[in-house]
Design an enzyme around this catalytic site. Structure first.
Site, short mmCIF file in Angstrom:
data_model
loop_
_atom_site.label_atom_id
_atom_site.label_comp_id
_atom_site.label_asym_id
_atom_site.label_seq_id
_atom_site.Cartn_x
_atom_site.Cartn_y
_atom_site.Cartn_z
CG HIS A 151 121.07 -14.90 60.44
ND1 HIS A 151 120.63 -14.74 61.74
CD2 HIS A 151 122.26 -14.23 60.37
CE1 HIS A 151 121.50 -14.00 62.42
NE2 HIS A 151 122.49 -13.69 61.61
NE ARG B 79 118.57 -3.03 56.31
CZ ARG B 79 119.33 -4.05 56.66
NH1 ARG B 79 120.23 -3.91 57.63
NH2 ARG B 79 119.21 -5.24 56.06
CD GLU C 18 125.86 -14.69 64.87
OE1 GLU C 18 125.31 -13.60 64.74
OE2 GLU C 18 126.88 -15.04 64.22
CD GLU D 165 128.44 -18.61 62.68
OE1 GLU D 165 129.41 -18.80 61.91
OE2 GLU D 165 128.23 -17.52 63.24
CG ASP E 250 130.43 -15.71 65.85
OD1 ASP E 250 131.38 -15.45 66.61
OD2 ASP E 250 130.02 -14.92 64.98
CD GLN F 160 126.86 -7.88 65.95
OE1 GLN F 160 126.46 -8.69 66.80
NE2 GLN F 160 126.75 -8.10 64.65
#
Length: 401
Positions: free
Chosen positions: A118, A127, A185, A187, A219, A226
């Site tokens: 992840h 990036r 998410e 989890e 989540d 964000q």
């Protein structure tokens, strides 16, 4: 007790809630106060009635969890033995007839970022020109952030679309409005049963004496909110509006057969994170979007173990309390069909997936997401976790404040 007041339960060995599981939860019947029970087959068993112990007569697991590891072992043994005999009828309730509640009072909440797959996927997304997708600290410590415990809700609770400030790459200035990149998410959450005092870190090798059990954890994440807020201090409003947990807490004691080695951790970790055998859990999750399974994240692929996360959480002297919850971060495997967040699954929205015949990227109002999971149990059985279910509903206020 007369024979008519008792019944012998016959639960098939292959049932996900068989004698090998026995999770803890909080239930209620119409017009009655919540109480602690366990799930056994298609029944919820009232533990105060079964065991004659008033610690289970209240609306939360916290008093029982606070009694500590030896007591957890004792009660699990007692419940197992009692369910193999005749059970009082007044302790039994069809699972379909009860309402399930948040099983424990959440004291504090921390979310980690423990999946290398992840973290690397998001690094490549955000990036793309950097040849190294992971940040320099990632393989040296379990990265995490402190969340908001009051926003943790039980499965079945509607999720109100969050509103907030965002700024897209082509926006001249920030705007306010409902999130348009609402995500999930997938989890696991780990429940602290007994805490630790200020200044007294929990050693990685002692984590199992403190960890009571495991829940599914969604989540919910507003990616646009964000993205604009997280530099330099990290997630805040993009995460704090809601997280969904499953209503059954599977005891760590029920997951001994699910233990596996973590992936090889290189470079070598610092001593406070070291374990002779760093253990993860072989838990297979499913992510269902509007009735269609779109991903199967494998928890066994997680780089950092639950014990290491708890050791890191406390190494600075931070105390923990009964009811603390820490989550694993998004669970993702190496394959596309194992990605536990839609931002990964759709590669930031550039690669839509087909859901019920529609091309989709992020969540729309009315969408429902369900997490489920199973793990190996004793004697070749499977342990079930139930589900963490949430449906997105429209924001409750307008586009401007």
């Amino acid at each position: 007790m007369t024979a008519s007041a008792t019944v012998r339960l016959d639960v098939p060995r292959e049932d996900l809630f068989g004698i090998h599981n026995l999770p803890y939860g909080v239930y209620s019947l119409p017009g009655r106060d919540p109480r602690v029970g366990t799930r056994y087959g298609e029944h919820v068993v009232d533990l105060a009635t079964l065991l004659g112990d008033d610690v289970f007569a209240g609306p939360t697991l916290n008093p029982f969890m606070a009694q500590g590891y030896d007591r957890w072992v004792q009660v699990r043994s007692a419940v197992t033995a009692a369910l193999k005999e005749d059970v009082p009828r007044d302790a039994l309730h069809p699972a379909a007839d009860v309402t399930l509640h948040l099983p424990f009072d959440v004291a504090d909440y921390v979310d980690f970022y423990a999946s290398e797959h992840h973290a690397a996927n998001l690094g490549r997304l955000f990036r793309p020109d950097n040849p190294e997708p992971l940040m320099p600290n990632w393989k040296h410590l379990p990265v995490g952030y402190h969340g908001r415990s009051a926003s943790i809700v039980v499965s079945g609770t509607d999720i109100i679309r969050p509103a907030g400030q965002r700024k897209g790459p082509n926006d001249p200035a920030p705007v306010f409005g409902p999130s348009v990149r609402l995500d999930i998410e997938a989890e696991l959450g780990f429940v602290v049963g007994t805490g630790s005092a200020p200044g007294e870190p929990v050693a990685a090798g002692q984590a199992e004496k403190h960890l009571f059990g495991v829940v599914l954890f969604n989540d919910w994440s507003a990616r646009d909110i964000q993205a604009w807020e997280y530099v330099p201090l990290g997630p805040n409003l993009g995460k704090s509006f809601a997280s969904t947990v499953s209503p059954w807490v599977v005891p760590l004691l029920a997951l001994q057969e699910a233990k596996v080695r973590t992936p090889v951790q290189e470079p070598e970790v610092l001593p406070y994170l070291a374990l002779d055998e760093p253990w993860g859990l072989d838990i297979g999750l499913e992510v269902e979007w509007n009735g269609q399974v779109v991903s199967r994240p494998p928890y066994a692929a997680m780089y950092w173990s639950p014990a290491q996360m708890l050791a890191h959480l406390t190494v600075n002297g931070a105390p923990t309390r009964t009811g603390d919850l820490f989550a694993s971060g998004t669970i993702s495997g190496p394959a596309k069909g194992q990605r536990g967040a839609f931002i990964e699954l759709t590669w930031g929205g550039a690669e839509p997936v087909t859901v019920a015949g529609e091309q989709r990227t992020f969540l729309e109002d009315g969408d429902e997401v369900v997490l489920s999971a199973t793990a190996p149990g004793a004697g070749g059985t499977r342990v079930g976790f139930g589900e963490a279910r949430g449906r997105v509903v429209a924001t409750r206020h307008g586009r401007e404040i």
